[in-house]
Design a protein around this motif. Structure first.
Motif, PDB file in Angstrom:
ATOM      1  N   ALA A  93      63.651  67.201  30.312  1.00  0.00           N
ATOM      2  CA  ALA A  93      62.712  68.287  30.577  1.00  0.00           C
ATOM      3  C   ALA A  93      62.981  69.468  29.654  1.00  0.00           C
ATOM      4  O   ALA A  93      64.135  69.825  29.413  1.00  0.00           O
ATOM      5  CB  ALA A  93      62.826  68.740  32.024  1.00  0.00           C
ATOM      6  N   PRO A  94      61.922  70.107  29.136  1.00  0.00           N
ATOM      7  CA  PRO A  94      62.115  71.285  28.283  1.00  0.00           C
ATOM      8  C   PRO A  94      62.478  72.523  29.108  1.00  0.00           C
ATOM      9  O   PRO A  94      62.396  72.530  30.342  1.00  0.00           O
ATOM     10  CB  PRO A  94      60.749  71.453  27.611  1.00  0.00           C
ATOM     11  CG  PRO A  94      59.792  70.863  28.583  1.00  0.00           C
ATOM     12  CD  PRO A  94      60.512  69.736  29.262  1.00  0.00           C
ATOM     13  N   ARG A  95      62.849  73.578  28.432  1.00  0.00           N
ATOM     14  CA  ARG A  95      63.204  74.850  29.068  1.00  0.00           C
ATOM     15  C   ARG A  95      61.958  75.447  29.712  1.00  0.00           C
ATOM     16  O   ARG A  95      60.933  75.651  29.052  1.00  0.00           O
ATOM     17  CB  ARG A  95      63.761  75.784  27.986  1.00  0.00           C
ATOM     18  CG  ARG A  95      64.184  77.178  28.467  1.00  0.00           C
ATOM     19  CD  ARG A  95      64.658  77.974  27.256  1.00  0.00           C
ATOM     20  NE  ARG A  95      64.934  79.359  27.567  1.00  0.00           N
ATOM     21  CZ  ARG A  95      66.130  79.840  27.906  1.00  0.00           C
ATOM     22  NH1 ARG A  95      67.162  79.015  27.961  1.00  0.00           N
ATOM     23  NH2 ARG A  95      66.315  81.111  28.167  1.00  0.00           N
TER      24      ARG A  95
ATOM     25  N   THR B   1      56.614  85.490  38.034  1.00  0.00           N
ATOM     26  CA  THR B   1      57.915  85.732  37.411  1.00  0.00           C
ATOM     27  C   THR B   1      57.676  86.123  35.961  1.00  0.00           C
ATOM     28  O   THR B   1      56.628  85.809  35.394  1.00  0.00           O
ATOM     29  CB  THR B   1      58.801  84.474  37.456  1.00  0.00           C
ATOM     30  OG1 THR B   1      58.192  83.450  36.649  1.00  0.00           O
ATOM     31  CG2 THR B   1      58.961  83.959  38.878  1.00  0.00           C
ATOM     32  N   PRO B   2      58.633  86.774  35.309  1.00  0.00           N
ATOM     33  CA  PRO B   2      58.454  87.111  33.892  1.00  0.00           C
ATOM     34  C   PRO B   2      58.532  85.849  33.024  1.00  0.00           C
ATOM     35  O   PRO B   2      59.094  84.829  33.434  1.00  0.00           O
ATOM     36  CB  PRO B   2      59.622  88.061  33.607  1.00  0.00           C
ATOM     37  CG  PRO B   2      60.656  87.705  34.618  1.00  0.00           C
ATOM     38  CD  PRO B   2      59.914  87.290  35.850  1.00  0.00           C
ATOM     39  N   VAL B   3      57.942  85.923  31.837  1.00  0.00           N
ATOM     40  CA  VAL B   3      58.034  84.829  30.871  1.00  0.00           C
ATOM     41  C   VAL B   3      59.321  85.026  30.065  1.00  0.00           C
ATOM     42  O   VAL B   3      59.495  86.046  29.384  1.00  0.00           O
ATOM     43  CB  VAL B   3      56.805  84.811  29.943  1.00  0.00           C
ATOM     44  CG1 VAL B   3      56.961  83.730  28.890  1.00  0.00           C
ATOM     45  CG2 VAL B   3      55.533  84.599  30.753  1.00  0.00           C
ATOM     46  N   LEU B   4      60.213  84.058  30.157  1.00  0.00           N
ATOM     47  CA  LEU B   4      61.503  84.154  29.489  1.00  0.00           C
ATOM     48  C   LEU B   4      61.435  83.528  28.102  1.00  0.00           C
ATOM     49  O   LEU B   4      60.601  82.645  27.845  1.00  0.00           O
ATOM     50  CB  LEU B   4      62.584  83.462  30.326  1.00  0.00           C
ATOM     51  CG  LEU B   4      62.752  84.010  31.756  1.00  0.00           C
ATOM     52  CD1 LEU B   4      63.837  83.247  32.492  1.00  0.00           C
ATOM     53  CD2 LEU B   4      63.070  85.495  31.727  1.00  0.00           C
ATOM     54  N   PRO B   5      62.290  83.950  27.177  1.00  0.00           N
ATOM     55  CA  PRO B   5      62.266  83.405  25.808  1.00  0.00           C
ATOM     56  C   PRO B   5      62.496  81.899  25.800  1.00  0.00           C
ATOM     57  O   PRO B   5      63.344  81.376  26.528  1.00  0.00           O
ATOM     58  CB  PRO B   5      63.419  84.148  25.112  1.00  0.00           C
ATOM     59  CG  PRO B   5      63.625  85.389  25.922  1.00  0.00           C
ATOM     60  CD  PRO B   5      63.293  85.025  27.330  1.00  0.00           C
ATOM     61  N   GLY B   6      61.706  81.194  24.988  1.00  0.00           N
ATOM     62  CA  GLY B   6      61.900  79.761  24.794  1.00  0.00           C
ATOM     63  C   GLY B   6      61.248  78.880  25.831  1.00  0.00           C
ATOM     64  O   GLY B   6      61.472  77.664  25.833  1.00  0.00           O
ATOM     65  N   GLU B   7      60.419  79.419  26.715  1.00  0.00           N
ATOM     66  CA  GLU B   7      59.790  78.580  27.735  1.00  0.00           C
ATOM     67  C   GLU B   7      58.741  77.662  27.111  1.00  0.00           C
ATOM     68  O   GLU B   7      57.961  78.073  26.246  1.00  0.00           O
ATOM     69  CB  GLU B   7      59.120  79.448  28.796  1.00  0.00           C
ATOM     70  CG  GLU B   7      60.079  80.063  29.791  1.00  0.00           C
ATOM     71  CD  GLU B   7      59.361  80.528  31.042  1.00  0.00           C
ATOM     72  OE1 GLU B   7      58.799  79.678  31.744  1.00  0.00           O
ATOM     73  OE2 GLU B   7      59.358  81.749  31.306  1.00  0.00           O
TER      74      GLU B   7
END
Length: 763
Positions: A219-221, A301-307
């Motif tokens: 699964a990806p981040r 939720t906030p969008v985190l780097p690399g999602e």
């Protein structure tokens, strides 16, 4: 010309039916059994074995000759069965094959291009059919599938695709030899929760191996709001807890802020600490709804780097906020039968929170200072002042304000008028201290009443039977039973009531409607209102110009009709006053409270006229209003013969929206109503970016197929069902029973047994 035979099998040429052959087998077995039983007294085992063996050989030889076995030579051909290649074209195939890698669809296209030579070589044994699938399956060209491109399907239905392949359009009755399933396994249909016993049974029923090529294993981040657990409705002024489930993959230790928004405004928030190796987190978010209505709430939720996917970081839902209990203020001038029955009805209703006061004073009373009375004083400033807005409805029953000037009630009558105009509900019930006899004609209360409480009209004590007006025949307040005819008959069957406060009807432009009237009561012979209603600003008012409505309960029950009419009337009246959503003239019903991205928003708007019958031809408009107050979609339509207007609005961007509807009819003020919908930021395919190779491996194991994973070059070793063999030409029977030595064997075994039995003294 000689025939060429390429297959053979054993056959029996005897003309006997099967039951005869079965009887002969039983007879032969019985003969062997009798021989064995007859030798039980023989002490020498060798003699017993020899005689039983000879009897057995004789029985077998006899059966062989009677059955007439033969070798059947055949001309046969193998039917070319089908091989279905199913390629997943849902949106989840656009996610990377592995974190940071190429899209799954691109890896599948490369695999298909490299496997085409292998599939073409299989063409001599099977007929290769290609299908693309998402929520449905469709025939496709393998070359087109091998070119790849962005996948766009909104759902994945693996079981549905396998069903479609089993009964494919080009099958022509030919059997399916096997399936090559190429997918990431992200099923969100029948197999969303894994292989259930029913799904396993259906896979086995296919009867063919499903060879699986899995696209993606890691699964990806991604951070997602996976699920929101909340009741369908909440009570106003009561704490509501929304339980959100977060799914986090590929993150280290960090804090994430989770917020709950109601149409743009944050109403609750919480902080979640992510931990390496932990995927799911449960977050409770609590708030207290302060108003009734239908709202869209969003957990984000906030969008985190690399999602890998940002659309699944929020999830919206529709919540209906209702009253826990309808809070009613009842103020009575003195105890009467009407007050007693009405108070008893309201007290026994578990949905009503009743606060009641009896003033028990007359104009001639002089009890002294208010604070020296032994009875609990009427808290005028608190009830009709600062606390008035906490009541859903206010009822004045046989109450005249003038005798209580020392209570300063008159000072708060303007406050009561504004309460009604601002959305409150007010009802005045008759008696000798109500309407004109209560001197309300010159007060602010007259501005919101649905009748004119003119002074000097007096009252009538003559018994009368009220009759329904045109508006009253369909109005929900006076609806005792369904249907106009039965409802009118129900009112006619009620007993006559004595006592009526004479009032005047207001003009239609005021928004007032008379529902029940007393015929020929006024001096000019005109009918007088008995029950009237009125829309006043945002609120509503009701007038019941008699203190004998209890006759519809007590006297009616005494006459054998029961008290249901009385209960139904007052329940209807209260529901209408507090704007029960089921009784509004304009109703908006979205087809679905939440839609996926790109889907149209379907609406039904039902319009009713002043008599609550359908309003065909009414001009209806519907708007989608964002949580920022911006109109993003608007449409107009005319109501059909059933009073319903249908809308299909283009899908707006993801978010929460109010549906504001308005209906206009000639000669009537506009009616307004609202609902709420949410447009999901992610559909089922975007909600979870993880592949499911374990599910695909199970499918292969259950059906007896092979399993392989991408990346790989060429097809794996496929497992296919054997082709069907059919006889296409001549056949020839070659008997093998008609040889002299078979008869000689039978004679030899029988003779040998006879000689041994004579020699050993059995005969």
């Amino acid at each position: 010309m000689g025939a060429t035979y390429n297959a053979w099998r054993f056959a029996l040429l005897a003309p006997w039916p099967r039951w005869v052959l079965a009887a002969l087998v039983l007879a032969a077995a019985a003969a062997v059994l009798l021989a064995w039983r007859g030798l039980r007294g023989e002490a020498r085992a060798g003699r017993r074995a020899a005689l039983v063996a000879l009897r057995t050989l004789s029985a077998l030889a006899a059966l062989f000759l009677v059955a007439e076995p033969a070798v059947q030579l055949l001309q046969t051909a193998r039917v070319k069965n089908r091989l279905a290649v199913l390629v997943d074209r849902s949106r989840s195939m656009n996610f990377p094959l592995e974190p940071g890698g190429v899209p799954r669809s691109e890896a599948v296209a490369r695999f298909l291009a490299e496997s085409r030579p292998d599939l073409e070589r299989l063409g001599g044994e099977v007929s290769v059919e290609a299908y693309g699938f998402d929520k449905d399956a469709w025939p496709a060209d393998l070359g087109v599938l091998a070119r790849g491109g962005e996948a766009s399907g909104g759902r994945t239905d693996l079981l549905g695709a396998l069903r479609a392949a089993a009964g494919g359009p080009s099958s022509s009755g030919r059997r399916l030899a096997g399936v090559v399933l190429v997918s990431d396994g992200a099923d969100n249909a029948a197999l969303a929760d894994g292989l259930t016993p029913q799904a396993r049974a259906e896979l086995r029923a296919l009867g063919v191996p499903v060879n699986v090529v899995s696209a993606g294993s890691e699964a990806p981040r991604d951070l997602a709001v996976e699920r929101v657990a909340v009741d369908d409705f909440a009570f106003v002024r009561s704490t509501l807890t929304v339980e959100a489930t977060l799914r986090a993959r590929g993150f280290g230790a960090e804090d994430v802020q989770v917020v709950l928004r109601r149409e743009g405004a944050v109403v609750a928030e919480a902080t979640v600490h992510l931990e390496p190796g932990k995927e799911r987190y449960t977050v409770p978010l609590s708030f207290v709804p302060d108003t009734t209505g239908t709202f869209v709430l969003t957990v984000a939720t906030p969008v985190l780097p690399g999602e890998a996917v940002v659309e699944n970081n929020s999830r919206s839902f529709v919540l209906r906020v209702i009253r826990d209990r309808v809070r009613v203020l009842l103020v009575a001038g003195r105890p009467t039968w009407d007050v007693r029955f009405l108070r008893g009805l309201l007290k026994q209703d578990p949905n009503i929170d009743l606060v009641s006061f009896f003033i028990l004073r007359t104009a001639g009373d002089n009890p002294g200072p208010q604070d020296e009375l032994s009875l609990i004083p009427f808290p005028v400033a608190e009830i009709l002042g600062e606390q008035l807005h906490t009541f859903d409805a206010v009822l004045f029953v046989n109450f005249a304000y003038q005798p209580y000037r020392s209570l300063d009630i008159e000072r708060y009558l303007p406050n009561l008028r504004e309460y009604v105009r601002g959305g409150g509900a007010f009802a005045m019930v008759g008696g000798d201290q109500s309407f004109g006899e209560g001197h309300y004609a010159a007060t602010p209360i007259a501005d919101v009443l649905p009748v004119d409480p003119a002074e000097g009209l007096g009252s009538s004590a003559e018994p009368f039977k009220p009759r329904l007006t045109v508006e009253g025949r369909r109005h929900p307040v006076t609806s005792l039973v369904p249907g106009e005819g039965p409802n009118e008959a129900a009112w006619s069957a009620l007993p006559a009531i004595p006592g009526l406060n004479r009032t005047l009807s207001l003009p239609p432009a005021s928004g007032a409607r008379v529902l029940l009237e007393a015929p020929s009561v006024l001096a000019n012979g005109a009918p007088a209102p008995v029950v009237a209603v009125r829309e006043v600003g945002q609120g509503r008012s009701l007038a019941v110009a008699t203190d004998a409505s209890w006759y519809w309960g007590f006297v009616s029950a005494e006459e054998g009709q029961g008290s249901r009419a009385y209960q139904r009337f007052w329940n209807n009246a209260l529901r209408w006053l507090v704007r029960d959503p089921e009784l509004t003239p304009l109703q908006v019903q979205p087809d679905r409270p939440a839609v996926d991205p790109g889907e149209a928003v379907g609406l039904s708007v039902a319009v009713r006229g002043p008599d609550y019958g359908p309003a065909p031809g009414a001009k209806v408009s519907a708007e989608l209003v964002s949580d920022e107050g911006k109109v993003v979609q608007r449409a107009e339509a005319l109501a059909g013969p059933d009073g319903v207007a249908r809308f299909e609005l283009p899908s707006p961007p993801p978010g929460a929206y109010k549906v504001a509807a308005q209906a206009e009819r000639p000669g009537a003020p506009p009616e307004r109503a609202s609902a709420a919908i949410s447009v999901r930021s992610s559909g089922p395919e975007d909600a979870d970016a993880a592949p499911r190779p374990a599910l695909l491996r199970e499918i292969a194991e259950v059906t007896g197929g092979a399993f392989a994973s991408l990346p790989r070059r060429g097809l794996p070793e496929l497992r296919l069902a054997d082709p069907e063999v059919v006889e296409v030409g001549r056949r020839q029977d070659v008997p093998i029973w008609n040889r002299w030595w078979y008869l000689a064997i039978l004679a030899a075994t029988l003779g040998a047994e006879w000689l041994l039995r004579r020699r050993w003294g059995y005969w």
